[in-house]
Design an enzyme around this catalytic site. Structure first.
Site, PDB file in Angstrom:
ATOM      1  N   GLN A   1       0.841  -1.203   0.000  1.00  0.00           N
ATOM      2  CA  GLN A   1       0.000   0.000   0.000  1.00  0.00           C
ATOM      3  C   GLN A   1       0.878   1.256   0.000  1.00  0.00           C
ATOM      4  O   GLN A   1       1.490   1.593   1.012  1.00  0.00           O
ATOM      5  CB  GLN A   1      -0.877  -0.034   1.254  1.00  0.00           C
ATOM      6  CG  GLN A   1      -1.769   1.168   1.439  1.00  0.00           C
ATOM      7  CD  GLN A   1      -2.303   1.259   2.865  1.00  0.00           C
ATOM      8  OE1 GLN A   1      -1.796   0.599   3.777  1.00  0.00           O
ATOM      9  NE2 GLN A   1      -3.313   2.082   3.084  1.00  0.00           N
TER      10      GLN A   1
ATOM     11  N   SER B   1       1.029   6.443   2.621  1.00  0.00           N
ATOM     12  CA  SER B   1       1.684   7.430   3.479  1.00  0.00           C
ATOM     13  C   SER B   1       2.923   8.021   2.822  1.00  0.00           C
ATOM     14  O   SER B   1       3.636   7.340   2.072  1.00  0.00           O
ATOM     15  CB  SER B   1       2.096   6.781   4.798  1.00  0.00           C
ATOM     16  OG  SER B   1       0.993   6.196   5.420  1.00  0.00           O
TER      17      SER B   1
ATOM     18  N   SER C   1       4.598  -1.247   4.268  1.00  0.00           N
ATOM     19  CA  SER C   1       4.787  -2.607   4.760  1.00  0.00           C
ATOM     20  C   SER C   1       4.916  -3.565   3.588  1.00  0.00           C
ATOM     21  O   SER C   1       4.135  -3.496   2.629  1.00  0.00           O
ATOM     22  CB  SER C   1       3.601  -3.041   5.611  1.00  0.00           C
ATOM     23  OG  SER C   1       3.397  -2.136   6.658  1.00  0.00           O
TER      24      SER C   1
ATOM     25  N   GLU D   1      -5.940   8.281  17.824  1.00  0.00           N
ATOM     26  CA  GLU D   1      -6.508   9.636  17.917  1.00  0.00           C
ATOM     27  C   GLU D   1      -7.434   9.907  16.730  1.00  0.00           C
ATOM     28  O   GLU D   1      -8.523  10.452  16.888  1.00  0.00           O
ATOM     29  CB  GLU D   1      -5.390  10.689  17.953  1.00  0.00           C
ATOM     30  CG  GLU D   1      -4.606  10.732  19.258  1.00  0.00           C
ATOM     31  CD  GLU D   1      -3.625   9.573  19.406  1.00  0.00           C
ATOM     32  OE1 GLU D   1      -3.222   8.987  18.382  1.00  0.00           O
ATOM     33  OE2 GLU D   1      -3.264   9.242  20.557  1.00  0.00           O
TER      34      GLU D   1
ATOM     35  N   GLU E   1      -9.561  -1.613   5.683  1.00  0.00           N
ATOM     36  CA  GLU E   1      -8.389  -1.844   6.521  1.00  0.00           C
ATOM     37  C   GLU E   1      -8.801  -1.973   7.981  1.00  0.00           C
ATOM     38  O   GLU E   1      -8.353  -2.850   8.700  1.00  0.00           O
ATOM     39  CB  GLU E   1      -7.403  -0.688   6.346  1.00  0.00           C
ATOM     40  CG  GLU E   1      -6.146  -0.833   7.199  1.00  0.00           C
ATOM     41  CD  GLU E   1      -5.082   0.210   6.877  1.00  0.00           C
ATOM     42  OE1 GLU E   1      -5.458   1.332   6.486  1.00  0.00           O
ATOM     43  OE2 GLU E   1      -3.893  -0.106   7.025  1.00  0.00           O
TER      44      GLU E   1
HETATM   45  C1  LIG Z   1       3.774  -0.790  11.550  1.00  0.00           C
HETATM   46  C2  LIG Z   1       3.279   0.208  10.576  1.00  0.00           C
HETATM   47  C3  LIG Z   1       2.959  -0.193   9.295  1.00  0.00           C
HETATM   48  C4  LIG Z   1       2.522   0.723   8.352  1.00  0.00           C
HETATM   49  N1  LIG Z   1       2.240   0.295   7.077  1.00  0.00           N
HETATM   50  C5  LIG Z   1       1.862   1.196   6.134  1.00  0.00           C
HETATM   51  C6  LIG Z   1       1.674   0.786   4.776  1.00  0.00           C
HETATM   52  O1  LIG Z   1       1.845  -0.375   4.435  1.00  0.00           O
HETATM   53  N2  LIG Z   1       1.331   1.698   3.864  1.00  0.00           N
HETATM   54  C7  LIG Z   1       1.113   3.008   4.202  1.00  0.00           C
HETATM   55  O2  LIG Z   1       0.770   3.781   3.332  1.00  0.00           O
HETATM   56  N3  LIG Z   1       1.290   3.445   5.473  1.00  0.00           N
HETATM   57  C8  LIG Z   1       1.677   2.563   6.448  1.00  0.00           C
HETATM   58  N4  LIG Z   1       1.888   2.987   7.747  1.00  0.00           N
HETATM   59  C9  LIG Z   1       1.778   4.418   8.030  1.00  0.00           C
HETATM   60  C10 LIG Z   1       0.589   4.806   8.899  1.00  0.00           C
HETATM   61  O3  LIG Z   1      -0.611   4.746   8.181  1.00  0.00           O
HETATM   62  C11 LIG Z   1       0.866   6.223   9.413  1.00  0.00           C
HETATM   63  O4  LIG Z   1       2.008   6.150  10.228  1.00  0.00           O
HETATM   64  C12 LIG Z   1      -0.284   6.784  10.205  1.00  0.00           C
HETATM   65  O5  LIG Z   1      -1.378   7.054   9.373  1.00  0.00           O
HETATM   66  C13 LIG Z   1       0.116   8.058  10.971  1.00  0.00           C
HETATM   67  O6  LIG Z   1       0.743   8.990  10.172  1.00  0.00           O
HETATM   68  P1  LIG Z   1       2.106   9.663  10.611  1.00  0.00           P
HETATM   69  O7  LIG Z   1       3.041   8.564  10.928  1.00  0.00           O
HETATM   70  O8  LIG Z   1       2.485  10.631   9.584  1.00  0.00           O
HETATM   71  O9  LIG Z   1       1.784  10.412  11.959  1.00  0.00           O
HETATM   72  P2  LIG Z   1       1.115  11.871  12.099  1.00  0.00           P
HETATM   73  O10 LIG Z   1      -0.095  11.929  11.259  1.00  0.00           O
HETATM   74  O11 LIG Z   1       2.141  12.900  11.894  1.00  0.00           O
HETATM   75  O12 LIG Z   1       0.689  11.840  13.611  1.00  0.00           O
HETATM   76  C14 LIG Z   1       1.505  12.240  14.716  1.00  0.00           C
HETATM   77  C15 LIG Z   1       0.637  12.265  15.963  1.00  0.00           C
HETATM   78  O13 LIG Z   1      -0.356  13.273  15.808  1.00  0.00           O
HETATM   79  C16 LIG Z   1      -1.642  12.749  16.003  1.00  0.00           C
HETATM   80  N5  LIG Z   1      -2.602  13.439  15.139  1.00  0.00           N
HETATM   81  C17 LIG Z   1      -2.512  13.679  13.808  1.00  0.00           C
HETATM   82  N6  LIG Z   1      -3.584  14.326  13.367  1.00  0.00           N
HETATM   83  C18 LIG Z   1      -4.393  14.502  14.433  1.00  0.00           C
HETATM   84  C19 LIG Z   1      -5.685  15.099  14.621  1.00  0.00           C
HETATM   85  N7  LIG Z   1      -6.379  15.623  13.612  1.00  0.00           N
HETATM   86  N8  LIG Z   1      -6.219  15.044  15.865  1.00  0.00           N
HETATM   87  C20 LIG Z   1      -5.533  14.507  16.911  1.00  0.00           C
HETATM   88  N9  LIG Z   1      -4.328  13.952  16.788  1.00  0.00           N
HETATM   89  C21 LIG Z   1      -3.768  13.943  15.567  1.00  0.00           C
HETATM   90  C22 LIG Z   1      -1.505  11.280  15.627  1.00  0.00           C
HETATM   91  O14 LIG Z   1      -2.523  10.484  16.211  1.00  0.00           O
HETATM   92  C23 LIG Z   1      -0.133  10.955  16.173  1.00  0.00           C
HETATM   93  O15 LIG Z   1      -0.224  10.672  17.531  1.00  0.00           O
HETATM   94  C24 LIG Z   1       2.354   2.090   8.702  1.00  0.00           C
HETATM   95  C25 LIG Z   1       2.669   2.487  10.007  1.00  0.00           C
HETATM   96  C26 LIG Z   1       3.134   1.572  10.936  1.00  0.00           C
HETATM   97  C27 LIG Z   1       3.461   2.029  12.318  1.00  0.00           C
END
Ligand SMILES: Cc1cc2nc3c(=O)[nH]c(=O)nc-3n(C[C@H](O)[C@H](O)[C@H](O)COP(=O)(O)OP(=O)(O)OC[C@H]3O[C@@H](n4cnc5c(N)ncnc54)[C@H](O)[C@@H]3O)c2cc1C
Lengths: 373, 397
Positions: free
Chosen positions: B116, B119, B151, B367, B234
């Site tokens: 996928q 991100s 992933s 969140e 998902e």
């Molecule tokens: C093990 C693992 C596997 C993954 N696999 C994939 C994959 O295969 N493909 C893919 O595309 N992505 C994948 N991801 C990515 C995952 O979808 C993102 O990490 C996730 O959506 C969060 O985005 P970010 O890491 O940019 O955090 P951010 O969005 O920057 O968040 C940082 C913090 O801010 C909080 N936050 C953000 N916006 C808000 C809001 N509006 N209100 C309150 N709090 C908020 C979040 O909850 C978090 O605590 C994976 C992540 C992990 C950990």
């Protein structure tokens, strides 16, 4: 796996009970009732137990009941919990009824099923399934002893008294009752004393009492579910309309996230309460014990586990919901002239009733083979 | 042609017939799986010709059980979670007939693993902020950008990919969704080492990658709508799996509690019982959710289920380490590897504790899930959106 949903009949039943409660037990009336001398709302009781026929739901038709099951009773309990209705339903239509059903008693059972007579199990309301009962002696067709904190004790016309290993029916007129100023004035307690009160043996051995408490605990989970939902609904409605800093307070994440968590716990409460109701509806109330964790839906009776899980979970959820209800209403939630305190007092009392969450977890330790340190 | 969909009995008959005609223990596993797909016994709720028979989804477990009991070859669903749980339903909902025919069969048989590409470094929770550009070039698109946390990209043959095709409109409107060939020139996959020491996920650099227009899923500019379908599936996939009592993480800790009386303390006993109750409540909630889906009353409990799943996994895995005491100080292996699947039970307690931390981040953070429940279920006011009407190119980045 048992059916955890609501049937169409159950939905219809809910609608008619809610209609009556909306009409006869709005929170203003419930609040006013807490300061009256009458220990319960007799007119409401007649409407719910008698006219709607809710008291006799789990009682077979040939014994004067409706021939439904505890699942339907659980739906009634949800609605009664929603409105903190001051009626002796849990005491008479659930716990006492379950005791008489287990005992194979017919005469008194029929009178309870019609709602015409109110009977109450004479144990402290905090008694958990499996707990001991107060020391009451039985001799020569009479019982002697004292029982404190009996729920709906002032409403009772008949007491079912565990004494010397048996269960006896005692006319309430032959007992000395003292009304207790209760934390939850929508379900008042009484201290009850028997001194040589004439008694009729209803059942030998502890099984009827155990069945009564287990069924009561299962149904209480549904009451707690209804109460928690009411708290969430009222709170969500309030935070949408209360403005501070130019925005509805419900637009702040600090509240939104807590309400989302509460909603999630309530969806779980519904699942565990439905499961417990299904188990008591279908199960012999023997309750397995010991061995490796009993597997749900694998032939043998899962009632004891289901009830302990439901109580451990729903007690906490209802208290949390009521506490959040008070907090998220701010000052108004702290006043007498708002229903939040009715919810909180009922929720906290319910969490102690029929065993605290800790007591039910301790029961699970035995049932699921997770022995203490 | 359009007869009534088969019921449980009819499915049982068809499985029996199929097993009689195809010896499950002889021959090529792949040939068996392809034949099972062609017989409509792969995912019975899919349409005829695409691995299914249009039967109710609730009948699938019985079919799977019958094949497992016959010792039939498996398609290893644990190695293709994104393909089966997310790409397939999206292709089914938005794909052309040609796309469905091309992609679904090898996806289901496990011949082709999917990943996928959603991100990006600048777009996680706020997926719609993504900046990977796709520019039209005749009957193909040229794609440039960087994806992250992908992933199993190192195992994948195909990817579902969201891109920006129109930077001049607000972010939700200018996105387009594609299927991306992971072997195409310009696709570079680099491992990203994670908290556990290994690398399940990767960064993926896309440099002048050409994607034929026939690999577009949905209309140009419809990418957000298509992505939403993927994300909804998902969450159901993550929180909604069926499990027996003491299935999953709690079973591991309960077994440890029974086997090692010397580790027991009163406070851990209380914590264990609380977690046991919570797990059982979540399990029954999942069961109720499935009953609702079967009865055609889809409830919003799915998002709550994912939220609860993350919380319990984290609590219970933390409890396990504490219960182990001194042994909880040891880890099995920090070696950088690129695993082909995630398995919580085969590794050490320390691994479980660390891996569970991802449960509240992957597939929508806890969140974000709370925002979704508060707004879509409880109807509370939405977050303030400073970016709603701003063209994507003018957003602060
Ligand atoms: C093990 C693992 C596997 C993954 N696999 C994939 C994959 O295969 N493909 C893919 O595309 N992505 C994948 N991801 C990515 C995952 O979808 C993102 O990490 C996730 O959506 C969060 O985005 P970010 O890491 O940019 O955090 P951010 O969005 O920057 O968040 C940082 C913090 O801010 C909080 N936050 C953000 N916006 C808000 C809001 N509006 N209100 C309150 N709090 C908020 C979040 O909850 C978090 O605590 C994976 C992540 C992990 C950990």
């Amino acid at each position: 796996m048992s059916d955890l949903l609501y049937s169409e009949i159950e939905n219809d039943l809910r609608a008619s009970v809610r209609e009556v409660l909306d009409d006869k037990a709005p929170w203003t009336a419930v609040l006013a009732g807490t300061e009256k001398a009458e220990p319960y709302d007799a007119a409401l009781w007649r409407a719910v137990a008698g006219q709607l026929g809710c008291a006799g739901l789990p009682v077979p038709e040939d014994l004067g009941g409706a021939g439904a099951t505890w699942r339907e009773t659980a739906v009634v309990m949800e609605e009664l919990g929603r409105s903190t209705a001051p009626v002796p339903f849990l005491g008479s239509a659930v716990t006492a009824t379950a005791a008489l059903l287990a005992a194979g008693e017919r005469d008194l059972l029929g009178r309870l099923a019609s709602g015409g007579t109110i009977a109450v199990l004479a144990v402290p309301f905090s008694t958990a399934p499996g707990d001991g009962t107060p020391e009451v002696r039985a001799a020569d067709g009479a019982v002697t002893g004292e029982v404190t904190s009996v729920a709906d004790g002032m409403a009772a016309e008949v007491f079912l008294v565990p004494a010397d290993g048996g269960l006896y029916a005692v006319d309430a007129a032959d007992a000395r009752r003292t009304a207790v100023t209760s934390l939850d004035m929508t379900r008042r307690l009484a201290d009850v004393a028997f001194s040589g009160a004439p008694a009729r043996l209803v059942a030998e051995g502890p099984d009827a009492v155990r069945a009564a408490l287990l069924t009561g605990a299962a149904m209480l989970a549904s009451e707690q579910l209804g109460l928690a939902e009411r708290c969430l609904d009222d709170t969500v409605a309030y935070v949408k309309t209360r403005y501070q800093f130019g925005r509805p307070v419900g637009s702040y994440q600090g509240l939104k996230h807590r309400l989302a968590d509460l909603w999630t716990s309530i969806t779980q409460a519904r699942a565990v309460a439905r499961y417990a109701a299904s188990c008591v509806a279908s199960g012999a109330l023997a309750g397995g014990s010991g061995g490796s964790p009993p597997q749900a839906g694998h032939g043998h009776d899962d009632t004891a586990v289901a009830v302990a899980v439901a109580q451990a979970h729903c007690s906490a959820v209802a208290v949390k919901a009521a506490e959040e209800c008070v907090q998220m209403h701010g000052g108004i939630g702290f006043t007498w002239e708002h229903p939040a305190h009715l919810f909180l007092k009922r929720a906290k009392a319910d969490s102690i009733a029929l065993g605290t969450p800790g007591r039910h977890r301790a029961a699970l330790a035995g049932l699921a083979d997770l022995p203490p340190a | 042609m359009s007869t009534a969909p088969p019921d449980a009995e009819e499915l049982e008959r068809r499985v029996g017939e199929f097993l009689a005609a195809h010896d499950p223990s002889a021959g090529e596993p792949l040939e068996f799986l392809r034949a099972r797909f062609d017989a409509g016994l792969a995912w019975v709720h899919y349409p005829e010709g695409l691995g299914g028979l249009g039967a109710p989804r609730s009948l699938q477990p019985a079919v799977d059980r019958a094949f497992a009991e016959a010792g039939a070859p498996t398609n290893h669903p644990e190695r293709n979670g994104i393909g089966l749980g997310m790409a397939a339903p999206t292709i089914l909902a938005f794909g052309t007939d040609e796309q469905k025919r091309r992609f679904l069969r090898p996806l289901w048989t496990g011949e082709e693993v999917w990943c996928q590409l959603f991100s990006e470094p600048g777009a996680g929770s706020d997926l719609a902020a993504l900046g990977t550009r796709a520019v039209r070039d005749g009957d193909a698109w040229t794609v440039n950008g960087q994806k992250v946390w992908t992933s199993m990209a190192h195992e994948a043959r195909w990817a579902i990919l969201v891109t920006r095709t129109d930077p001049d409109v607000p972010k939700h409107r200018g996105m387009t969704y594609f299927v991306c060939d992971m072997t195409a020139p310009g696709v570079e996959v680099r491992p990203l080492r994670q908290i556990t020491g290994e690398a399940e996920f990767n960064e993926v650099f896309l440099t002048d990658v050409r994607i034929p227009d026939e690999h577009r899923l949905g209309e140009v500019g419809q990418g957000w709508q298509v992505s939403t379908t993927t994300l909804m599936n998902e969450r159901v996939a993550i929180g909604g799996a069926r499990s027996p009592r003491e299935g999953g993480m709690i079973g591991v800790v309960a077994a440890l509690w029974r086997d090692r009386p010397e580790l027991r303390t009163p406070d851990l006993h209380d914590a264990l019982l609380r977690a046991w109750v919570e797990t059982e409540a979540a399990r029954l909630t999942g069961e109720r959710l499935r009953q609702q889906l079967t009865a055609g009353q889809p409830g919003p409990e799915g998002s709550g289920a994912k939220l609860a799943f993350a919380k319990i996994n984290q609590e219970v895995s933390g409890l396990e380490l504490e219960l182990l005491g001194e042994d909880g100080l040891r880890y099995d292996d920090w070696t950088m590897r690129r695993p082909a699947e995630v398995d919580f039970t085969r590794r050490s307690p320390g691994y479980r504790y660390l891996r569970a931390k991802g449960n509240s981040i992957e597939g929508g953070t806890s969140e974000i899930l709370r925002n979704i429940i508060a707004e879509r279920v409880l109807g509370l006011p939405g977050e303030i959106r400073v970016d709603k009407d701003v063209p994507w190119k003018d957003l602060p980045k």
